[in-house]
Design a protein around this motif. Sequence first.
Motif, PDB file in Angstrom:
ATOM      1  N   UNK A   9      -4.562  12.563   1.440  1.00  0.00           N
ATOM      2  CA  UNK A   9      -4.564  11.135   1.664  1.00  0.00           C
ATOM      3  C   UNK A   9      -4.521  10.407   0.284  1.00  0.00           C
ATOM      4  N   UNK A  10      -4.028   9.457  -0.557  1.00  0.00           N
ATOM      5  CA  UNK A  10      -4.088   8.378  -1.396  1.00  0.00           C
ATOM      6  C   UNK A  10      -4.818   7.006  -0.990  1.00  0.00           C
ATOM      7  N   UNK A  11      -5.143   6.354  -2.447  1.00  0.00           N
ATOM      8  CA  UNK A  11      -5.457   4.938  -2.780  1.00  0.00           C
ATOM      9  C   UNK A  11      -4.640   4.479  -3.315  1.00  0.00           C
ATOM     10  N   UNK A  12      -4.335   2.467  -2.990  1.00  0.00           N
ATOM     11  CA  UNK A  12      -3.718   2.083  -4.156  1.00  0.00           C
ATOM     12  C   UNK A  12      -5.292   0.995  -4.263  1.00  0.00           C
ATOM     13  N   UNK A  13      -5.566   1.485  -5.620  1.00  0.00           N
ATOM     14  CA  UNK A  13      -6.502   0.601  -5.719  1.00  0.00           C
ATOM     15  C   UNK A  13      -6.783  -0.769  -6.416  1.00  0.00           C
ATOM     16  N   UNK A  71      -5.345 -10.659  -9.140  1.00  0.00           N
ATOM     17  CA  UNK A  71      -5.482  -9.696  -9.115  1.00  0.00           C
ATOM     18  C   UNK A  71      -4.997  -8.621  -7.598  1.00  0.00           C
ATOM     19  N   UNK A  72      -5.257  -9.318  -6.948  1.00  0.00           N
ATOM     20  CA  UNK A  72      -4.812  -8.904  -4.886  1.00  0.00           C
ATOM     21  C   UNK A  72      -3.473  -8.010  -5.407  1.00  0.00           C
ATOM     22  N   UNK A  73      -3.694  -7.136  -4.960  1.00  0.00           N
ATOM     23  CA  UNK A  73      -1.786  -6.699  -4.632  1.00  0.00           C
ATOM     24  C   UNK A  73      -1.296  -7.403  -3.857  1.00  0.00           C
ATOM     25  N   UNK A  74       0.619  -7.299  -4.319  1.00  0.00           N
ATOM     26  CA  UNK A  74       1.208  -8.095  -4.179  1.00  0.00           C
ATOM     27  C   UNK A  74       2.069  -6.875  -2.695  1.00  0.00           C
ATOM     28  N   UNK A  95      -7.391  -6.152  -1.887  1.00  0.00           N
ATOM     29  CA  UNK A  95      -6.552  -7.094  -1.334  1.00  0.00           C
ATOM     30  C   UNK A  95      -5.417  -7.288  -1.022  1.00  0.00           C
ATOM     31  N   UNK A  96      -4.839  -7.320  -0.513  1.00  0.00           N
ATOM     32  CA  UNK A  96      -3.180  -7.632  -0.098  1.00  0.00           C
ATOM     33  C   UNK A  96      -2.700  -9.477  -0.585  1.00  0.00           C
TER      34      UNK A  96
END
Length: 234
Positions: free
Chosen positions: A215-219, A190-193, A177-178
Amino acid sequence: MPKRLLVIGACGDIGQGIARGARAQGLSVIAADRNAERLQRYADGSGIATITGDLASEEAAIAMWETAQAPFGGVDAVAIAVNAPNATKPLMDWTGDEMTQVYATNLLTHFNAIKAMLRRLPENGMLIGIGGGTADFILRDMAQLSMLQAAQRMMYRGFAKERKSGAQIRELMLISMINGERKREIAQPDWVMDTEVGAHICAILADPETFAGPVLRLESREQVGKPEPRKAAA
């Protein structure tokens, strides 16, 4: 690392975070949006340049690219954060015309940008599109979003597979979640800023070999600036 970044969709939660996060990392940033009034948020001394334009066609995307050359004398990298809002309802309730419009504003925008800009970027440049984790699961009454995200992921893979030389292409899937402008009040620690997404994109631009993709993932927040952890073999 590329020094001049064009952020398309720079007035959305993700796009604004990319623009401001990349600027904080020292990049020269050009923020692009369809709406000139919304771009006024960057008239705050940030040093972020602004342009108006859209991705409704390949010709419109080329026009945006050409306009983007002016502020800093060129563009080295492009980040595409364009996702138009659409209705929440069961697939059976969608009409063909409605679905066609959703694909035009969410998928074909990325397609037009890639066709117009990838081959015009410098040899060491990169184009990065933003995708979402719903490519792998379906939220209630949002199956159309999963369809779009899955198609977008395969489109980026397809362009990467066909690439022979020149600028590189990646898709960054945001699994976390952002914490963006519209969700500040409900965001969890814990959400990515949103600006951390920008910092992560800067890390990808600085070290394409480590972030090989396509394809990359930011988790998670802990992963910002680092490649995704390797999964253990089953």
